[in-house]
Design an enzyme around this catalytic site. Structure first.
Site, mmCIF file in Angstrom:
data_model
loop_
_atom_site.group_PDB
_atom_site.id
_atom_site.type_symbol
_atom_site.label_atom_id
_atom_site.label_comp_id
_atom_site.label_asym_id
_atom_site.label_seq_id
_atom_site.Cartn_x
_atom_site.Cartn_y
_atom_site.Cartn_z
ATOM 1 N N HIS A 88 30.082 17.093 -9.426
ATOM 2 C CA HIS A 88 31.340 17.617 -9.963
ATOM 3 C C HIS A 88 32.422 16.566 -10.145
ATOM 4 C CE1 HIS A 88 30.399 21.968 -9.465
ATOM 5 N NE2 HIS A 88 29.603 21.493 -8.513
ATOM 6 N N LYS A 102 46.973 24.006 -11.472
ATOM 7 C CA LYS A 102 45.738 23.389 -10.985
ATOM 8 C C LYS A 102 46.098 22.641 -9.715
ATOM 9 C CE LYS A 102 45.398 21.163 -14.970
ATOM 10 N NZ LYS A 102 44.023 21.312 -15.419
ATOM 11 N N ARG A 103 45.107 22.116 -8.994
ATOM 12 C CA ARG A 103 45.428 21.320 -7.825
ATOM 13 C C ARG A 103 46.291 20.119 -8.223
ATOM 14 N NH1 ARG A 103 43.085 22.298 -2.804
ATOM 15 N NH2 ARG A 103 44.302 20.477 -2.210
ATOM 16 N N LYS A 120 45.199 14.294 -12.574
ATOM 17 C CA LYS A 120 45.502 15.454 -13.419
ATOM 18 C C LYS A 120 46.868 15.308 -14.110
ATOM 19 C CE LYS A 120 42.733 18.522 -10.456
ATOM 20 N NZ LYS A 120 41.677 19.114 -11.323
ATOM 21 N N THR A 168 38.092 24.161 -15.551
ATOM 22 C CA THR A 168 37.711 25.540 -15.875
ATOM 23 C C THR A 168 38.967 26.361 -16.175
ATOM 24 O OG1 THR A 168 37.572 25.875 -13.487
ATOM 25 C CG2 THR A 168 35.499 25.703 -14.698
ATOM 26 N N LYS A 199 40.032 29.444 -19.002
ATOM 27 C CA LYS A 199 40.728 30.700 -18.684
ATOM 28 C C LYS A 199 41.954 30.877 -19.595
ATOM 29 C CE LYS A 199 38.952 29.980 -14.095
ATOM 30 N NZ LYS A 199 39.193 29.331 -12.783
HETATM 31 C C1 26Q Z 1 34.774 16.134 0.427
HETATM 32 C C2 26Q Z 1 34.658 15.548 1.682
HETATM 33 C C3 26Q Z 1 35.512 15.919 2.698
HETATM 34 C C4 26Q Z 1 36.482 16.877 2.465
HETATM 35 C C5 26Q Z 1 36.589 17.458 1.221
HETATM 36 C C6 26Q Z 1 35.738 17.083 0.200
HETATM 37 C C7 26Q Z 1 35.866 17.712 -1.133
HETATM 38 C C8 26Q Z 1 36.265 19.037 -1.235
HETATM 39 C C9 26Q Z 1 36.406 19.636 -2.458
HETATM 40 C C10 26Q Z 1 35.588 17.034 -2.292
HETATM 41 C C11 26Q Z 1 35.723 17.641 -3.525
HETATM 42 C C12 26Q Z 1 36.124 18.951 -3.617
HETATM 43 C C13 26Q Z 1 36.308 19.658 -4.874
HETATM 44 C C14 26Q Z 1 36.017 19.180 -6.057
HETATM 45 C C15 26Q Z 1 36.259 19.952 -7.277
HETATM 46 O O1 26Q Z 1 36.813 21.025 -7.245
HETATM 47 N N1 26Q Z 1 35.835 19.439 -8.423
HETATM 48 C C16 26Q Z 1 36.037 20.140 -9.675
HETATM 49 O O2 26Q Z 1 34.882 20.911 -9.968
HETATM 50 C C17 26Q Z 1 35.097 21.752 -11.089
HETATM 51 C C18 26Q Z 1 33.869 22.629 -11.245
HETATM 52 O O3 26Q Z 1 32.800 21.887 -11.706
HETATM 53 C C19 26Q Z 1 35.382 20.929 -12.328
HETATM 54 O O4 26Q Z 1 35.701 21.814 -13.372
HETATM 55 C C20 26Q Z 1 36.557 19.980 -12.081
HETATM 56 O O5 26Q Z 1 36.701 19.119 -13.184
HETATM 57 C C21 26Q Z 1 36.306 19.173 -10.813
HETATM 58 O O6 26Q Z 1 37.445 18.382 -10.513
#
Ligand code: 26Q
Length: 824
Positions: free
Chosen positions: A363, A551-552, A557, A659, A663
């Site tokens: 991702h 978004k986050r 971003k 995503t 929406k």
């Molecule tokens: C990793 C290690 C330790 C703590 C947290 C994490 C962690 C947690 C969440 C790393 C990444 C995430 C989330 C990533 C994420 O949301 N990525 C998004 O995924 C979407 C679905 O595929 C995409 O549409 C977005 O582009 C992408 O940023």
């Protein structure tokens, strides 16, 4: 059922349903329905709905058992479900009867739905994607489990105090959760630490663990209701409980301490979701969480398989584990361990099964999001898994060596253990039979850049699965006015077959249809304006352009690009009070990771700019800036429905897919964006003339990253618009009480101080191109008919972006599942 249910049956159903709701009030609260609070009314209705769901749930599981096909286990640290009740009701075939019953009971469904806390067991895109996938899997009749963690505290609640973000723990389980079932009968043990013990018996080695700490993993099941097909799948989330409830007197001091530690371990494992998005924090507890839910999920999957089958070597015929990013990659080691140590397969046999069972979705290409665990930590916490990973690595390195003799660079890049660290992505790619990206451009970048060496060595594993969203939540539930309008125009097939929505295209030049469409947008803007007034105390004009970025919060971003542009526009309006200007409301919503300083400061900046601009009477309300507190799934539904402009402005190459962009499109907003992630495919579908594209291409960005040559200071020195805006960051214009407050933001753009790189995300480089695109937005909005047409074309061409399509592609290329019909 609705179509076949005759009047009498319908009335009987409704009477029965209403009786159940009233009975709940009596049994749970010893009151009549109208005496209980709104929240208790929610509980009563939820139990009555659950009653209907349960029968379908049982029928579904029975049908799956009989069909005995393959099942996908979607392993994810995050499921961002939002509220369940409203979604469940619209998906049930008896939705009309349920809604009528609720009305006849004198209840307001909106008020009832508002009582439910969001199940916010996720950060952002990745977690919400998992939730959309579950909805689609159930709707498409596929046997599937979601497997995750039942965090006691989900994503934090965001409060804005004095312009700053404050994180409040989200105690979503404080009250009873009527929509889950605890399944103690499936509890299993998960072990941490200790040492590996080897027994030599009958000419082979038997591996065990000694001196470990253990917790009980206890599952809670939540029903996932398919749309109108009687299917109810399961989201199984695990809680940790201590194994021994010990008796003080029975313990000597040593075992007393051990018992307390074990009890603490259980308490901490599922305590809280890590609130980082696209950022890896190498925390021991995080690794424990990962192993905990992976081990429990695999154990139950195998036990379930062995109930009907006796040959563990054929597990892959019935089971596939999809790993949602690298977070559940321990699946590889744990499956090997279970197959060898518990079911006594030889290495080669176990490897054959494992590599046919696991698949991996990537991702992100953000380097700081790649999971790497120090050997010391990994081997201490998971000694047996570490041994197994070492052996996988040893064999894999031999393979690399064989293919590229003497090429140590290949080993350095692809080895699973290297530089004192275990690299989870490398493990996932080595063992998985499928590796997929989440949008066309993203997959291309993986193949050509980030995972180039892997792609060269095993191209057959790589494939793209462009993300999607569920139209059932984000149109049917979130935007009932537009949903009804679409249904009136083209029928309701779009609910389960989104490309059918293309039928509205014949109306795009029809003046009456345009007026209806824009009136619905207006109603939705009024609804959002009301929400903003209630929650922010700010008045916004629903006739202004609603320009939205939700978004986050992350530097890539580029919320900063957006707010800097707002500052620039404000300067323009002040300098040229008579210039033509269409009133604009800039709406932001974003949570920043709790420890992400510059992201949190960006929130403060947005709120400070809002304070100055919203209170400047001299501009006659031409610009308003609103930061919506606590952006989450439930208010997202309201926000998307009301947007005119969808801000998708990430630095090209950085957003894997996005995503939210889909929406907005579904709800008739026009994309203002870079050629990044799924924006590229959105533009492909809707046409460049119905979006506002700007900025560098991903190739240009990657070019600068690899070769250098970008100097933001040059732009600062030559572009007086930009210079003025940046000076306002450090001259107290937006922070009279502390002119230095925004210095770190200024520095991040012009010096190497903050990140070792000036303007890493090319904000100044893209600024003028963005401002120019914003002028195109304004010009386009002035042409009412033209705008209506473009907005309608966005809705008409959104078909590709349903998660139903995404799931069908996963099924066709990776999972190979078969649909199962469920009759009641
Ligand atoms: C990793 C290690 C330790 C703590 C947290 C994490 C962690 C947690 C969440 C790393 C990444 C995430 C989330 C990533 C994420 O949301 N990525 C998004 O995924 C979407 C679905 O595929 C995409 O549409 C977005 O582009 C992408 O940023």
């Amino acid at each position: 059922m609705t179509k076949t249910m005759d009047r009498i049956q319908k009335e009987e159903f409704k009477e029965e349903f209403k009786k159940r709701v009233k009975d709940q009030a009596k049994m749970l609260y010893r009151k009549t329905l109208d005496e209980v609070s709104d929240r208790h009314k929610f509980v009563c209705v939820a139990y009555a709905v659950k009653d209907i769901v349960i029968d379908q749930w049982i029928a579904t599981q029975k049908a799956y058992d009989e069909a005995d096909g393959r099942t996908v286990y979607y392993l994810s640290m995050e499921f961002l479900m939002g509220r369940a009740l409203g979604n469940m009701i619209i998906n049930l075939s008896s939705r009309d009867e349920i809604k009528e019953s609720i009305e006849e009971l004198g209840l307001d469904l909106n008020v009832i739905e508002d009582q439910e806390p969001d199940a916010a067991l996720g950060n952002g895109g990745l977690g919400r994607l998992a939730a959309c996938f579950l909805d689609s899997l159930a709707t498409l009749n596929y046997p599937a489990y979601g497997c995750g963690i039942r965090y006691k505290y989900g994503m934090f609640q965001q409060k804005i105090e004095n312009g700053y973000q404050k994180e409040i723990p989200e105690d979503w389980l404080r009250h009873i959760n009527p929509l889950e079932i605890k399944r103690e009968e499936y509890a299993c043990e998960v072990r941490f630490g200790g040492t590996v013990k080897i027994d030599h018996r009958d000419g082979r080695d038997y591996y065990g663990q000694e001196g470990y700490q253990a917790v009980m993993a206890v599952p809670y099941d939540m029903p996932i209701v398919g749309y109108g097909n009687n299917v109810v799948n399961t989201l199984r989330i695990w809680d940790a409980e201590p194994i021994v409830h010990f008796n003080l007197e029975e313990f000597d001091k040593g075992s007393y301490m051990a018992a307390v530690e074990q009890e603490n371990l259980a308490k901490t494992i599922t305590e809280v979701l890590y609130p980082n998005d696209n950022h890896y924090a190498g925390k021991e507890l995080r690794l424990k969480q990962q192993y905990f839910f992976v081990s429990a999920s695999l154990q139950t999957a195998i036990k379930k398989y062995l109930k009907k089958h006796d040959d563990i070597k054929k597990l892959h015929e019935k089971v596939v584990f999809q790993m949602n990013d690298t977070h559940p990659t321990l699946t590889v080691a744990e499956l090997m361990r279970l197959l060898m140590d518990v079911y006594y397969l030889e290495w080669d046999e176990a490897w054959e099964v494992t590599t046919k069972c696991v698949a991996y979705t990537n991702h992100t290409i953000m380097a700081e999001a790649l999971e790497k665990w120090p050997i010391e930590l990994f081997s201490r916490l998971l000694p047996r898994c570490y041994q197994i990973v070492e052996e996988i690595n040893r064999r894999f390195c031999l393979e690399i060596e064989e293919k590229y003799p003497g090429n140590y660079d290949k080993i350095a890049k692809m080895a699973i253990i290297y530089d004192g660290q275990v690299k989870m992505a490398n493990l996932a790619i080595c063992a998985g039979y499928s590796v997929n990206g989440v949008a066309k451009l993203h997959t291309e970048i993986l193949e050509k850049q980030e995972l180039k060496d892997f792609y060269e060595m095993m191209p057959q594993k790589f494939n793209n699965k462009t993300n999607g969203i569920t139209q059932r939540r984000f149109l049917l539930h979130g935007n009932p006015l537009l949903a009804e309008w679409v249904t009136n125009k083209v029928g309701d097939d779009w609910i389960t077959d989104l490309p059918k929505i293309k039928g509205i295209e014949v109306y795009v030049d029809d003046k009456k249809a345009q007026a209806e469409f824009m009136n619905i947008k207006y109603q939705n803007k009024v609804r959002l304006a009301k929400y903003i007034k209630e929650h922010n105390g700010v008045d916004v004009d629903p006739r202004s352009i609603f320009d939205v970025q939700v978004k986050r919060l992350h530097e890539y971003k580029r919320q900063l690009l957006n707010i800097l542009h707002v500052m620039y526009l404000y300067n323009q309006v002040k300098e040229h009070p008579d210039m033509e200007f269409t009133p604009r409301t800039f709406i932001f919503g974003a949570k920043a990771a709790a420890g992400y300083k510059i992201a949190k400061l960006t929130i403060k900046l947005i709120n400070s700019v809002a304070d100055v601009i919203n209170n400047d009477e001299s501009i006659n309300g031409k610009i308003k800036v609103v930061f919506i507190e606590n952006y989450r799934v439930s208010n997202a539904e309201i926000i998307f429905a009301a947007a005119d402009v969808s801000e998708q402005i990430s630095t090209a190459s950085k957003e894997a897919s996005g995503t939210g962009n889909m929406k907005f499109m579904l709800n008739g907003a026009l994309t203002l964006g870079t050629m990044d992630g799924a924006n590229v495919e959105i533009v492909e579908e809707v046409g460049k003339e119905n979006a506002f594209i700007f900025g560098m291409s991903s190739d240009e960005v990657i070019g600068y990253e690899n070769n250098g040559g970008y100097d933001p200071m040059q732009i600062f020195n030559s572009d007086m618009d930009i210079r003025k805006v940046l000076m306002q960051l450090i001259n107290g214009f937006y922070s009279p009480d502390d002119p230095e407050r925004f210095r770190p933001i200024y520095n991040s753009l012009l010096t190497k101080e903050e990140t070792g790189c000036a303007d890493r995300y090319f904000i100044l480089k893209d600024f003028q191109s963005y401002a120019e695109a914003q002028r195109r937005v304004e010009a386009a909005y002035k042409d009412e008919a033209g705008w209506a047409k473009s907005a309608m074309l966005n809705v008409a061409n959104v078909g590709k972006f349903t998660s139903d399509r995404t799931i069908e592609e996963y099924v066709r290329d990776i999972w190979h599942l078969e649909k199962v019909k469920v009759e009641l």
